[in-house]
Structure formats: structure tokens, C-alpha cells
Design an enzyme around this catalytic site. Structure first.
Site: not given
Ligand SMILES: Cc1cc2nc3c(=O)[nH]c(=O)nc-3n(C[C@H](O)[C@H](O)[C@H](O)COP(=O)(O)OP(=O)(O)OC[C@H]3O[C@@H](n4cnc5c(N)ncnc54)[C@H](O)[C@@H]3O)c2cc1C
Length: 534
Positions: A60, A99, A119, A206, A354
Site C-alpha cells: 500500500s 548483539k 547470552p 488492496v 505480525l
Molecule cells: C513495539 C514493537 C517492538 C518490536 N520489536 C521487535 C524486535 O526487537 N525484534 C523483532 O524481531 N521484532 C520486533 N517487533 C516485531 C516487528 O516489528 C515485526 O515483526 C516486523 O516489523 C514485521 O512486521 P510486518 O511486516 O508483519 O508488518 P508491517 O511492518 O506493519 O507491514 C505491513 C505491510 O502491509 C502493507 N499493507 C497494509 N495494508 C495493506 C493494504 N490494504 N494493501 C496493501 N498493502 C497493505 C503495509 O503497507 C506494510 O507494507 C516489534 C514490534 C512491536 C510492535
């Protein structure tokens, strides 16, 4: 997370299928261009593009990525190794640092156990692991011997001295290290790499999915007017769960009854000249705060429970903790959904990232789940079995990874001894524990060894023996000091000064962290070398 145990070697699976038959899916559409979308695209590309499979990422233009997630487990090293991408290329591009593990600070109030280090394993630990486990077991049985984990592991020393887990070439002992990185830069880097390797990309939003007569996804439609069909749809839309949840209504299992945190607030601070090689996780009033060093800044974030603290209170507490009460730095507030879907592979939809679930960031496990889910799916595809039974087997495996990791993370909270807030008292009193965890605690509290059970992965699943001993010993889960007795000769058989000496002498072979980051060397460790896990 520090060291999840999905196999015993850091050597990554190649991801290449050895099967000659064409894969049972020809067209894969990944919806979402966050870390999950691009990691999945690269893992799939490596295994499938040369076999004629078309892979497209839809992202998106209006929904941003979550933009946090800046710490990893050592498995990320396997991800880059399997793709043939050198640290010297990706780390500077992502302002990444090494790390050695995680310091947990102020989780326990037991004297002498106010902080400890979890560790990552090292080959050198093979020389001290037996002594560590021996001493911990003796202390659990009431002997007054030294059993704090910080004394037994080389990675702890490296982190304390801000050294990099990259030994000089004359000292061939590999450390199983993780990384810190800028999440947005990592996304951009992976995006570029995926395009170079033949993944297609469309910037489009989408709006909905159309299901076929069997309830599988036939196509997705976009705001830009396209209708896109595929054999397999991968939901990488983050917490939105556009396909797995909104389209297929896959049930979700919440972990809220034993992991209370559901929000975070994040703030950057400047990095110093000397760069730490560890994450620090400090317990605050209603959760904990991460401190992650990058080459350009620290990332800090307070992960808390809105049942016990409002977002405004959390931001004020975080600002106070960082000395930023009057600073003009904007904070980012995030919500978290903790738990997992019941079926990560539901009909022709695979949820990764996620969208499939999240167990809060305490052990930085989320990227590992992405990697494992995508790599495991490639293996299933390699067997060309898309049957219901294959779906069930796959989902069972992924769910077991989630449950095992959840149990380890729950242990951080359950074993806390803070009495200062209702949040910490509720965590300590929480009885919503898995049977597996109850068994492990009961063995420990009755002075019985958990080593054999964990080694066979009958209990404490997903983590190696040393991690379980590190957390329980690090939190000081021992008899009260006033009840300890003098050790027997057998219990006191190990000379701790010798271990101290070994670690001090070994640590000097590892360079200062910042200097190592300024001259990242090509990989030279023999990948067939294995870290021996206790
Ligand atoms: C507070 C916090 C701390 C974290 N710390 C860690 C950490 O230290 N280590 C670790 O491994 N993980 C960590 N995570 C988890 C990590 O951030 C995620 O697992 C990782 O960034 C993957 O995210 P994602 O790609 O699933 O989702 P997102 O980054 O949310 O990506 C979602 C994607 O979907 C797309 N999208 C959404 N709706 C639509 C639509 N309608 N049409 C087309 N595209 C769409 C968006 O444009 C985006 O590109 C943390 C999470 C949080 C909340």
C-alpha cells in the site's frame, strides 16, 4: 529472543528444493511490504524463482510499515548467509550493530540478582557450561556456591566491555551473535535485494479479497482498479491481517491472560562514541524499556500494559527514565495484539509476520518467526503436498514454536519479585501457565534437574538448557540466602577463578565494537562448525 532452538546448528538450511517436479503453486502474491513481506519474498525467491514460480509483492502506498523491530536473534545471520549477503554489505546500509545478548535489569529485587545477561552461545561456552549447570543445580539444592550466569559466559564479558562478537583470525571461536538495525532501512535494503532477484513489485492498496466456492482466496482487488489472482496469497499486512483475518476469519488465540503488555511508546536518543554490543531491557512500573544501539542512534521503547498504565503516563515515565522530560523529541505510540492465529496456513493463504501473531518484543523473536514460517513453508512446497493433513502438520509446528517462546517470555514476568506496582504483583501472582511450564517450575522448585527434560525438548520447548538455567539463575530462583549451607566437596569442585581467568583471557581476542563496525570483515568462519548447545 536470545536463542530459540529450532535446530542445533547456526548453519542455515539452503532453502533450495531438491525436488525435480514443478512446484504445486505457480503464482504467489505477497500482500505487504514490511520486513515480513520482503523477508518472505527473498526466502521464496531463492527457492522458487528458478523453478518458474512468479512472486509479486503488493504494498500500500498509504499504509506505513510498523517501523519498529530493531533487535534480532542469531538466526538472522542464517537468513543473510543463506541468501549470500555479506555483513559488510547489509550492516552499514541498515546502521546495524552486533548483539551479544540481552541484559535484564531491575526485573528481580533479590540481592545480587538485580540484573543478569542472557547470552548468545559461543563455542567457548562448551568449556564452562558444565560448571554453570553444576553450580546452579547445587545452589538450587541449598549449597552456597556461585551460580549467577554472568560469571560463566564469554558473551557476557564481551557485552560488558563493548566488544564485538567477531574474534581475531588467530582465535577461531565463533560467537553465535545477533544484530540491531534500523527497521526502515532494513525494509528498504530487503526490497532492493528482492527486486534484484526477480521479485515483482506493485505499489497498490488492496481493498478486498474475493473467495472461490471452496472459501479459498481467488483474487484480491485494489483501489487502483486491478484484480489480481494467484495460487497462493501471503498475508504480510501486519496487525491488520487483511487476508488471514478479515477475509478468511481465521480464529485468533490471545495470550493476554499471561502476557499483559499491549502497547509501546518509542523515542530515539543519541548514541555515544563507544557503542554497546547488547540490548538492555530495564523493568519500569508497568512494563519494561528496550535500549537498542545502532551506529546512528539508540532506539528506546517502553512496552507496557494499558490495563495498568495510560499511554500518557507511560510516555512521561519513559521520558523521565531517558532524561528527556523537557526535550523536544517526538514519541511514537503503538498498539500490540499479543497471541497467534490458529492456522498460519489456511486454505491458499499463508500468514507471515505480525498478521500471524506476535509475542511482544522482549526476546526479539518476531523476525525469527517470519524466517522460520517462510522457510518451513518452502519445505512443505518442496514435498508438493498441499493436503489438509499437510496444513495441519505445518500449523501444529508453527503453533508449537509460538507456545514455546511464549512460555519462556512468561517466565521473565512470573519470576519477578518487584512489589512496587500492581502490574508486577499481578504478573508474579499469575496462574495462567501452560502445563509444560508448571512441570518445569515444579521440578526446579523441588531441586530436580530440568536439564534432561529440556535437552529432549519434553519441557521448556524452543529454548536450550543454558537459556533456561540463565533465566532461572539470573532471576535468583534459589533458596533464601539465609538457608544456604556450606557446599560439599563435590558441590564445590569447580574453581571459579579458573573460569574468570579463561573468560578474561579469551575476551581480549575480540575487538572494540565500534572499531569492528568500521571495518566489517567478510565472513570467514567455517559454516560446518557447530555451536554445541547444552
Ligand atoms: C513495539 C514493537 C517492538 C518490536 N520489536 C521487535 C524486535 O526487537 N525484534 C523483532 O524481531 N521484532 C520486533 N517487533 C516485531 C516487528 O516489528 C515485526 O515483526 C516486523 O516489523 C514485521 O512486521 P510486518 O511486516 O508483519 O508488518 P508491517 O511492518 O506493519 O507491514 C505491513 C505491510 O502491509 C502493507 N499493507 C497494509 N495494508 C495493506 C493494504 N490494504 N494493501 C496493501 N498493502 C497493505 C503495509 O503497507 C506494510 O507494507 C516489534 C514490534 C512491536 C510492535
Amino acid at each position: 529472543m536470545t536463542a530459540t532452538l529450532f535446530n542445533y546448528s547456526y548453519t542455515p538450511a539452503t532453502g533450495k528444493s531438491t525436488h525435480a517436479t514443478p512446484p504445486p503453486v505457480r503464482r504467489i502474491v505477497i500482500v505487504g511490504g514490511g520486513t515480513a513481506g520482503w523477508m518472505t519474498a527473498l526466502i521464496f525467491a531463492r527457492a522458487l524463482i528458478e523453478r518458474g514460480v512468479e512472486i509479486t509483492v503488493l504494498e500500500s502506498p498509504t499504509v506505513p510499515i510498523i517501523g519498529v523491530g530493531e533487535g534480532s536473534t542469531p538466526w538472522l545471520r542464517g537468513f543473510f548467509d543463506s541468501l549470500g549477503i555479506e555483513e559488510a554489505e547489509w550492516m552499514p546500509a541498515c546502521q546495524a550493530t552486533y548483539k551479544c545478548g540481552i541484559t535484564f535489569k531491575d526485573w528481580s529485587t533479590r540481592p545480587g540478582f538485580e540484573h543478569y545477561f542472557h547470552p548468545f552461545a559461543s563455542m567457548l561456552d562448551n568449556l564452562t557450561m558444565t560448571q554453570f549447570v553444576h553450580n546452579v543445580e547445587a545452589r538450587v539444592k541449598g549449597a552456597n556456591v556461585s551460580a549467577h550466569p554472568d560469571r560463566f559466559f564469554i558473551a557476557t564479558r564481551l557485552a560488558a566491555e563493548r566488544r564485538a562478537p567477531k574474534a581475531a583470525s588467530s582465535f577461531p571461536f565463533d560467537i553465535w551473535h545477533g544484530y540491531h538495525f534500523d527497521a526502515t532501512l532494513l525494509g528498504q535494503f530487503l526490497h532492493r535485494k528482492a527486486l534484484e532477484r526477480g521479485v515483482r513489485y506493485e505499489s497498490c492498496h488492496v481493498t478486498h479479497a474475493t473467495l472461490d466456492a471452496q472459501g479459498a482466496i481467488a483474487s484480491v482487488s485494489t483501489r487502483e482498479g486491478a484484480t489480481i489472482s494467484a495460487d497462493l496469497f501471503v498475508d504480510c499486512t501486519g496487525f491488520a491481517g487483511l487476508l488471514i483475518d478479515k477475509a478468511l476469519h481465521t480464529p485468533f488465540v490471545s495470550f493476554a491472560d499471561n502476557l499483559f503488555n499491549d502497547a509501546a511508546v518509542a523515542l530515539p536518543t543519541p548514541i555515544e562514541e563507544s557503542i554497546p554490543s547488547e540490548t538492555v531491557s530495564t523493568a519500569l512500573k508497568a512494563g519494561w524499556v528496550w535500549k537498542i544501539p545502532l551506529t546512528s542512534r539508540y532506539g528506546n521503547g517502553y512496552v507496557f500494559s494499558t490495563r495498568f498504565c495510560s499511554p500518557d503516563e507511560a510516555e512521561t515515565e519513559l521520558r523521565g527514565h531517558l532524561g528527556l522530560l523537557d526535550a523536544d523529541v517526538e514519541a511514537r505510540h503503538l498498539k500490540m495484539k499479543i497471541g497467534r492465529v490458529t492456522q498460519h496456513w489456511n486454505k491458499n493463504c499463508l500468514a507471515i509476520g505480525l498478521s500471524q501473531g506476535f509475542i511482544e518484543p522482549l526476546e526479539a523473536t518476531a523476525l525469527l518467526f517470519i524466517q522460520q514460517t517462510a522457510a518451513s513453508f518452502v519445505e512443505f512446497l518442496g514435498k508438493a503436498d498441499l493436503s489438509e493433513a499437510a496444513h495441519e502438520r505445518f500449523n501444529r509446528e508453527v503453533n508449537a514454536h509460538f507456545e514455546g517462546t511464549r512460555d519462556y517470555i512468561v517466565t521473565h514476568y512470573k519470576t519477578n519479585t518487584r512489589k512496587d506496582t500492581e502490574y508486577w504483583r499481578a504478573n508474579a501472582a499469575n496462574l495462567a501457565l501452560s502445563d509444560d511450564l508448571k512441570t518445569l517450575y515444579s521440578l526446579w522448585m523441588t531441586g530436580q534437574s530440568i536439564a534432561a527434560g529440556v535437552k529432549q525438548q519434553a519441557i521448556g520447548k524452543g529454548y536450550p538448557v543454558f537459556s533456561w538455567y540463565a533465566i532461572m539463575a539470573g532471576m535468583g530462583i534459589f533458596p533464601d540466602p539465609k538457608d544456604l549451607r556450606a557446599p560439599t566437596a563435590q558441590e564445590a569442585r569447580y574453581n571459579l577463578e579458573e573460569i574468570d581467568d579463561l573468560i578474561v583471557r579469551s575476551a581480549v581476542n575480540y575487538p572494540d565494537h565500534r572499531s569492528a563496525l568500521e571495518r566489517i570483515a567478510p565472513r570467514r568462519v567455517d559454516p560446518s562448525l557447530q555451536i554445541y548447545f547444552w
